[in-house]
Design a protein around this motif. Structure first.
Motif, PDB file in Angstrom:
ATOM      1  N   ALA A  14      -4.179   0.976  -1.944  1.00 18.51           N
ATOM      2  CA  ALA A  14      -4.689  -0.396  -2.008  1.00 18.51           C
ATOM      3  C   ALA A  14      -6.205  -0.452  -1.893  1.00 18.51           C
ATOM      4  O   ALA A  14      -6.853  -1.242  -2.555  1.00 18.51           O
ATOM      5  N   GLY A  15      -6.759   0.397  -1.066  1.00 19.12           N
ATOM      6  CA  GLY A  15      -8.189   0.327  -0.818  1.00 19.12           C
ATOM      7  C   GLY A  15      -9.021   0.546  -2.071  1.00 19.12           C
ATOM      8  O   GLY A  15     -10.026  -0.118  -2.293  1.00 19.12           O
ATOM      9  N   SER A  16      -8.556   1.449  -2.949  1.00 19.05           N
ATOM     10  CA  SER A  16      -9.340   1.787  -4.127  1.00 19.05           C
ATOM     11  C   SER A  16      -8.915   0.961  -5.336  1.00 19.05           C
ATOM     12  O   SER A  16      -9.372   1.181  -6.433  1.00 19.05           O
ATOM     13  N   SER A  17      -8.033   0.019  -5.123  1.00 23.33           N
ATOM     14  CA  SER A  17      -7.442  -0.698  -6.252  1.00 23.33           C
ATOM     15  C   SER A  17      -8.158  -2.000  -6.538  1.00 23.33           C
ATOM     16  O   SER A  17      -9.107  -2.377  -5.883  1.00 23.33           O
ATOM     17  N   SER A  18      -7.614  -2.691  -7.547  1.00 27.61           N
ATOM     18  CA  SER A  18      -8.175  -3.986  -7.901  1.00 27.61           C
ATOM     19  C   SER A  18      -7.891  -5.048  -6.848  1.00 27.61           C
ATOM     20  O   SER A  18      -8.485  -6.109  -6.881  1.00 27.61           O
ATOM     21  N   LEU A  19      -6.949  -4.744  -5.915  1.00 24.78           N
ATOM     22  CA  LEU A  19      -6.718  -5.719  -4.844  1.00 24.78           C
ATOM     23  C   LEU A  19      -8.006  -5.977  -4.082  1.00 24.78           C
ATOM     24  O   LEU A  19      -8.259  -7.071  -3.631  1.00 24.78           O
ATOM     25  N   SER A  20      -8.826  -4.911  -3.983  1.00 16.25           N
ATOM     26  CA  SER A  20     -10.093  -5.086  -3.283  1.00 16.25           C
ATOM     27  C   SER A  20     -11.134  -5.739  -4.190  1.00 16.25           C
ATOM     28  O   SER A  20     -12.225  -6.039  -3.770  1.00 16.25           O
ATOM     29  N   LYS A  21     -10.778  -5.952  -5.476  1.00 18.26           N
ATOM     30  CA  LYS A  21     -11.701  -6.630  -6.390  1.00 18.26           C
ATOM     31  C   LYS A  21     -11.275  -8.063  -6.659  1.00 18.26           C
ATOM     32  O   LYS A  21     -11.703  -8.676  -7.620  1.00 18.26           O
ATOM     33  N   GLY A  22     -10.337  -8.572  -5.860  1.00 16.04           N
ATOM     34  CA  GLY A  22      -9.971  -9.981  -5.980  1.00 16.04           C
ATOM     35  C   GLY A  22      -8.751 -10.250  -6.831  1.00 16.04           C
ATOM     36  O   GLY A  22      -8.392 -11.396  -7.045  1.00 16.04           O
ATOM     37  N   GLU A  23      -8.111  -9.207  -7.349  1.00 15.34           N
ATOM     38  CA  GLU A  23      -6.890  -9.442  -8.119  1.00 15.34           C
ATOM     39  C   GLU A  23      -5.780  -9.878  -7.165  1.00 15.34           C
ATOM     40  O   GLU A  23      -5.716  -9.426  -6.038  1.00 15.34           O
ATOM     41  N   THR A  24      -4.886 -10.754  -7.648  1.00 17.35           N
ATOM     42  CA  THR A  24      -3.797 -11.165  -6.770  1.00 17.35           C
ATOM     43  C   THR A  24      -2.751 -10.056  -6.702  1.00 17.35           C
ATOM     44  O   THR A  24      -2.645  -9.210  -7.594  1.00 17.35           O
ATOM     45  N   LEU A  25      -1.954 -10.101  -5.646  1.00 14.80           N
ATOM     46  CA  LEU A  25      -0.916  -9.091  -5.436  1.00 14.80           C
ATOM     47  C   LEU A  25       0.081  -9.102  -6.601  1.00 14.80           C
ATOM     48  O   LEU A  25       0.523  -8.050  -7.066  1.00 14.80           O
ATOM     49  N   ILE A  26       0.418 -10.295  -7.081  1.00 12.49           N
ATOM     50  CA  ILE A  26       1.391 -10.400  -8.169  1.00 12.49           C
ATOM     51  C   ILE A  26       0.842  -9.745  -9.430  1.00 12.49           C
ATOM     52  O   ILE A  26       1.536  -8.982 -10.106  1.00 12.49           O
ATOM     53  N   ASP A  27      -0.421 -10.021  -9.762  1.00 10.08           N
ATOM     54  CA  ASP A  27      -1.027  -9.412 -10.947  1.00 10.08           C
ATOM     55  C   ASP A  27      -1.057  -7.894 -10.819  1.00 10.08           C
ATOM     56  O   ASP A  27      -0.768  -7.173 -11.772  1.00 10.08           O
ATOM     57  N   THR A  28      -1.411  -7.415  -9.645  1.00  8.62           N
ATOM     58  CA  THR A  28      -1.468  -5.977  -9.428  1.00  8.62           C
ATOM     59  C   THR A  28      -0.093  -5.358  -9.645  1.00  8.62           C
ATOM     60  O   THR A  28       0.056  -4.354 -10.351  1.00  8.62           O
ATOM     61  N   ALA A  29       0.916  -5.991  -9.068  1.00 10.28           N
ATOM     62  CA  ALA A  29       2.272  -5.440  -9.188  1.00 10.28           C
ATOM     63  C   ALA A  29       2.744  -5.477 -10.639  1.00 10.28           C
ATOM     64  O   ALA A  29       3.369  -4.531 -11.121  1.00 10.28           O
ATOM     65  N   LYS A  30       2.415  -6.552 -11.359  1.00 10.18           N
ATOM     66  CA  LYS A  30       2.819  -6.632 -12.760  1.00 10.18           C
ATOM     67  C   LYS A  30       2.119  -5.575 -13.591  1.00 10.18           C
ATOM     68  O   LYS A  30       2.686  -5.038 -14.549  1.00 10.18           O
ATOM     69  N   THR A  31       0.877  -5.275 -13.228  1.00  9.45           N
ATOM     70  CA  THR A  31       0.127  -4.246 -13.944  1.00  9.45           C
ATOM     71  C   THR A  31       0.785  -2.886 -13.748  1.00  9.45           C
ATOM     72  O   THR A  31       0.983  -2.128 -14.704  1.00  9.45           O
ATOM     73  N   ILE A  32       1.146  -2.599 -12.517  1.00  9.77           N
ATOM     74  CA  ILE A  32       1.810  -1.313 -12.261  1.00  9.77           C
ATOM     75  C   ILE A  32       3.162  -1.289 -12.973  1.00  9.77           C
ATOM     76  O   ILE A  32       3.558  -0.291 -13.563  1.00  9.77           O
ATOM     77  N   GLU A  33       3.835  -2.418 -12.947  1.00  9.08           N
ATOM     78  CA  GLU A  33       5.154  -2.491 -13.562  1.00  9.08           C
ATOM     79  C   GLU A  33       5.083  -2.225 -15.063  1.00  9.08           C
ATOM     80  O   GLU A  33       5.986  -1.619 -15.647  1.00  9.08           O
ATOM     81  N   PRO A  44      -3.355 -23.007  -9.004  1.00  7.53           N
ATOM     82  CA  PRO A  44      -2.267 -22.023  -8.872  1.00  7.53           C
ATOM     83  C   PRO A  44      -2.743 -20.665  -8.369  1.00  7.53           C
ATOM     84  O   PRO A  44      -2.048 -20.023  -7.580  1.00  7.53           O
ATOM     85  N   GLU A  45      -3.926 -20.228  -8.797  1.00  7.94           N
ATOM     86  CA  GLU A  45      -4.365 -18.897  -8.369  1.00  7.94           C
ATOM     87  C   GLU A  45      -4.662 -18.872  -6.869  1.00  7.94           C
ATOM     88  O   GLU A  45      -4.646 -17.830  -6.242  1.00  7.94           O
ATOM     89  N   GLU A  46      -4.921 -20.055  -6.304  1.00  7.44           N
ATOM     90  CA  GLU A  46      -5.127 -20.126  -4.856  1.00  7.44           C
ATOM     91  C   GLU A  46      -3.791 -20.203  -4.125  1.00  7.44           C
ATOM     92  O   GLU A  46      -3.625 -19.667  -3.043  1.00  7.44           O
ATOM     93  N   LYS A  47      -2.853 -20.920  -4.757  1.00  3.65           N
ATOM     94  CA  LYS A  47      -1.621 -21.265  -4.040  1.00  3.65           C
ATOM     95  C   LYS A  47      -0.552 -20.178  -4.167  1.00  3.65           C
ATOM     96  O   LYS A  47       0.245 -19.986  -3.255  1.00  3.65           O
ATOM     97  N   GLU A  48      -0.516 -19.469  -5.311  1.00  5.53           N
ATOM     98  CA  GLU A  48       0.560 -18.500  -5.524  1.00  5.53           C
ATOM     99  C   GLU A  48       0.174 -17.116  -5.010  1.00  5.53           C
ATOM    100  O   GLU A  48       0.049 -16.157  -5.768  1.00  5.53           O
ATOM    101  N   VAL A  49      -0.033 -17.043  -3.725  1.00  6.80           N
ATOM    102  CA  VAL A  49      -0.391 -15.772  -3.085  1.00  6.80           C
ATOM    103  C   VAL A  49       0.511 -15.586  -1.868  1.00  6.80           C
ATOM    104  O   VAL A  49       1.453 -16.358  -1.669  1.00  6.80           O
ATOM    105  N   GLU A  50       0.256 -14.549  -1.072  1.00  6.24           N
ATOM    106  CA  GLU A  50       1.043 -14.315   0.115  1.00  6.24           C
ATOM    107  C   GLU A  50       1.056 -15.583   0.982  1.00  6.24           C
ATOM    108  O   GLU A  50       0.025 -16.247   1.130  1.00  6.24           O
ATOM    109  N   PHE A  51       2.205 -15.898   1.560  1.00  3.61           N
ATOM    110  CA  PHE A  51       2.368 -17.178   2.255  1.00  3.61           C
ATOM    111  C   PHE A  51       1.257 -17.435   3.274  1.00  3.61           C
ATOM    112  O   PHE A  51       0.676 -18.514   3.321  1.00  3.61           O
ATOM    113  N   ALA A  52       0.959 -16.428   4.084  1.00  2.57           N
ATOM    114  CA  ALA A  52      -0.037 -16.624   5.144  1.00  2.57           C
ATOM    115  C   ALA A  52      -1.427 -16.874   4.568  1.00  2.57           C
ATOM    116  O   ALA A  52      -2.276 -17.489   5.220  1.00  2.57           O
TER     117      ALA A  52
END
Lengths: 332, 427
Positions: free
Chosen positions: A96-115, B310-318
């Protein structure tokens, strides 16, 4: 049927249990007791293979398992990776540290990218409770929760139960104590759900500030007096205080006072049952919740838990791959 | 000179005690008469089978302008209000920058007039920058048109400052609207209880809200100021307000539709569309909201319309921001879950969305009495429809009722004498 399973934990479940109910493993709360028993049995079949390096089981050959740990972990990540390799899966770490998560990508986008790279099983650890549930809603891969916030750590719960079963040959009727920071503990929650479903009497013990009262509604018993509780326990699972999850003022006055009130030490052990099973999910804070002599003592199964974790995670990956229980035989 | 006749409707005006078939005649932006007469009018609307009532007022919305125009603007929010049957909304000051000066109050009014949809009334900040340190220029904002004062989104935490605010706003006969929450007890993302314990999410205890309401009622008693408790959500809050009113304290309260329809059980999905502040509470709290509406403890229904991208709201619940939108579902939720089951009569429900919020905000509205502003809502109380967030006039989609089958839909509104369509009005 449950009676037989109790008497012979290794006995095959009835043939009617021919399928798992799903592929995701988000928590033990939503797993029926029968599914938990199936997973434990699957793990038992993989156990002989789990801790030796020469033979691999081919059951996940050609499949890709990705571990996505958005929160630091050593033992769980290694355990999942090793379990996957022992089943011949390809593995990929997503750091996670070296990934786009640290560049502001959302978790869902990251997971879809890996998927999009063709993964079938996504093993997720995340500091936010519910992150695996969210991913399971948005990706097609099977999501395995490797610990989310303070919610659940289902493979830890399963391996703890597996370890108890190995040692005690039953769960039903056992009095199990979980001691420490229950409020922030995902290990506690998974243990509680699994143990209650399999018929154990579950006690939690710790400072009142770290024990959520609504646990009583689940049938969990609460004690703040470790000395009074300990002699009645068959199993004690000692948890770490999760200082990193405590925001605001400290929730107890001092480590010293905590250790005096809730630490497991030799003096307390003398009043425990002779066959008390001492467990700890790690990492240990020696001298706080458990003293070194007890952690390394003869009644401790802490290292067995680590070893059993491999077999349990092999079983969970087997299920996540969509295979039927015991498909393509066990290790035999 | 413009005239409008709304014929054949069931006219319900709780403020005048009216409920029956009548024609409403409007001249030059004012109600001229309500009765059997059918004066000649330039424009006419046949409201047969429909309810004709004073224009609905939502006294608690967030329109995001200035600062977050991608989520909502004053124009899009005012259009969403019309689509939902509202003719007036009061906009909270937690914009960026905060609405804490006369110029910003006038900007909000101006943008509302430019939009030409529902009336938009500004609520000014209690403290400069909503920072909770010193009073904002309440007198100047009052002169500019602020209808009430609030630091909504954050409470006025300092008790001495809250006392000053109640005393100072009393000079202008304006309410101080408090977002009741003790910041020290506020350290979670959902209601604290069994569900938060199971989900491993940090909880916001009921007492976080109740302790602040209790304190503020004491301050209102001491100062004689008018305290309005925004979006109350717990049994304890309702009981404190009930007692305060019985003791003669000038305290009023509002509740949101989501707090009388939803419980924290919804959060088991970890879907942030159910994340709002105050959080969804438990079944007995929902019942207490209904009881409070019925016995008059809770004066008004307001949706706390809180648009989020949506990009603000559709993230981890916390991690997700608090808030849901509601302008386009409030009327139907009131009809389906309060009037339908008989918790409120139609007249009581209308009262909570018209004359009561008008009184709290000191607006010359909320009634069809001759001479009142010609704001009228015309709705079909039986119309069944399915909530579809993609058809909303709001710029945002964070509504927890998507897909729900509801009953009751606005057909037309009259805003200042102008007849507007609630379903296809221009965006």
């Amino acid at each position: 049927m449950p009676k037989e399973a109790r008497a012979k934990p290794g006995a095959s479940p009835p043939s009617s249990a021919s399928a798992f109910s799903g592929r995701h493993l988000l928590g033990l709360q939503e797993l029926p007791a029968e599914e938990i028993r199936l997973l434990l049995e699957q793990a038992r079949r993989y156990a002989p293979l789990s801790t030796q390096n020469r033979t691999k089981h081919p059951v996940l050959k050609g499949r890709l398992v990705v571990t996505m740990f958005v929160e630091s972990s050593t033992r769980t990540k290694n355990s999942f990776n090793l379990a996957a390799r022992r089943l011949s899966a390809d593995t990929m770490d997503f750091a996670a540290g070296s990934s786009s998560l640290s560049k502001g990508e959302t978790l869902i986008d990251t997971a879809k990218t890996i998927e999009a790279m063709g993964i079938e099983i996504l093993v997720v650890r995340h500091p936010a409770s519910g992150a695996p549930d969210m991913l399971a809603r948005h990706v097609k891969a099977a999501v395995v929760n490797a610990g989310d916030g303070s919610h659940e750590h289902p493979t830890q719960g399963l391996l703890d139960i597996y370890t108890i079963l190995e040692e005690k040959k039953r769960i039903e009727g056992l009095r199990v104590g979980i001691v420490g920071d229950i409020l922030h503990s995902r290990v506690a929650r998974s243990n509680i759900w699994g143990l209650l479903k399999l018929g154990a009497e579950v006690w939690v013990c710790g400072p009142a500030t770290l024990i959520p009262e609504p646990l009583r509604d689940l049938g969990v018993k609460i004690s703040h007096d470790f000395d009074a509780l300990l002699p009645n326990l068959d199993v004690v699972n000692m948890l770490r205080i999760q200082l990193e999850r405590i925001k605001g003022p400290p929730m107890f006055p001092s480590i010293r006072e905590y250790a005096r009130l809730f630490g497991l030490n030799a003096a307390r052990m003398r009043r425990a049952k002779k066959d008390l099973l001492v467990m700890h999910p790690g990492p240990l804070n020696r001298g706080v919740e458990i003293t070194p002599d007890v952690a390394d003592g003869e009644r401790s199964v802490i290292l067995d838990q680590v070893a059993n974790g491999l077999a349990v995670r092999m079983a969970v990956l087997h299920r996540a791959a969509g295979l039927a229980p015991f498909a393509e035989g066990g290790a035999e | 000179m413009s005239t409008l006749l709304i014929r054949n409707g069931r006219v319900i005006d709780p403020a005048s005690g009216l409920d029956g078939p009548a024609n409403v005649f409007v001249r030059d932006g004012k109600i001229e008469s309500v009765g059997k007469a059918t004066p000649k009018a330039a424009e006419a609307f046949d409201a047969k089978g429909l309810v004709v009532c004073p224009g609905l007022i939502d006294m608690h919305v967030h329109l995001r302008e200035p600062g977050k125009e991608e989520e909502e603007t004053i124009a899009s929010g005012a259009a969403a209000a019309v689509a939902g049957g509202f003719t007036s909304v009061a906009a909270m000051p937690n914009t960026e920058p905060a609405c804490d000066s006369e110029a910003q109050v006038e900007f909000t009014l101006l943008q509302g007039r430019r939009a030409g949809m529902a009336h938009v009334y500004p609520i000014g900040a209690v403290t400069r920058g909503r920072k909770g340190a010193e009073l904002a220029e309440i007198g100047q904002m009052h002169r500019g048109g602020a209808v009430a004062f609030s630091d909504d989104g954050t409470p006025v935490h300092n008790a001495a400052l809250m006392r000053l605010a109640l005393e100072y706003a009393r000079m202008f006969d304006r309410a101080v609207i408090q977002h009741s929450e003790d910041p020290n007890l506020f350290c979670g993302c959902m209601h604290e209880g069994r569900v938060s314990m199971e989900l491993g999410l940090e909880g916001i205890p009921a007492v976080c809200e109740e302790s602040m309401i209790g304190r503020d009622i004491m301050l209102a008693r001491m100062t004689g100021g008018h305290l309005h408790a925004a979006h109350i959500s717990t049994r304890g809050s309702a009981e404190l307000i009930r007692r305060g009113k019985a003791d003669g304290v000038r305290v009023t309260a509002e509740v949101t539709p989501h707090h009388f329809t939803l419980t924290d059980d919804r959060i088991r999905s970890y879907d942030p569309v159910f994340k709002m502040n105050p959080p969804l509470r438990e079944g007995p709290d929902v019942q207490a909201m209904i009881d409070g509406l019925r016995d008059g403890t809770i004066d008004a229904i307001a949706c706390d319309h809180a648009p989020h991208a949506p990009e603000e709201k559709e993230v981890e619940f916390a991690e997700a921001p608090f808030g849901v939108i509601g302008l386009e579902t409030t009327l139907a939720l009131v009809m389906t879950y309060l009037v339908g089951p008989g918790h409120l009569t139609l007249a009581q429900a209308i009262e909570k969305m018209t004359i009561n919020p008008a009184k709290i905000l000191r607006l010359p509205k909320g009634t069809l009495a001759p001479g009142a502003d010609a704001d009228v809502t015309i709705f079909d109380p039986k119309k069944k429809w399915k909530v579809d967030i993609h058809k909303f006039r709001s710029r945002s989609r964070n509504c927890p009722f998507h897909g729900w089958e509801l009953r009751g839909k606005a057909v037309k509104v009259v805003v200042g004498g102008r007849l507007l369509d609630c379903t296809t009005a221009p965006a």
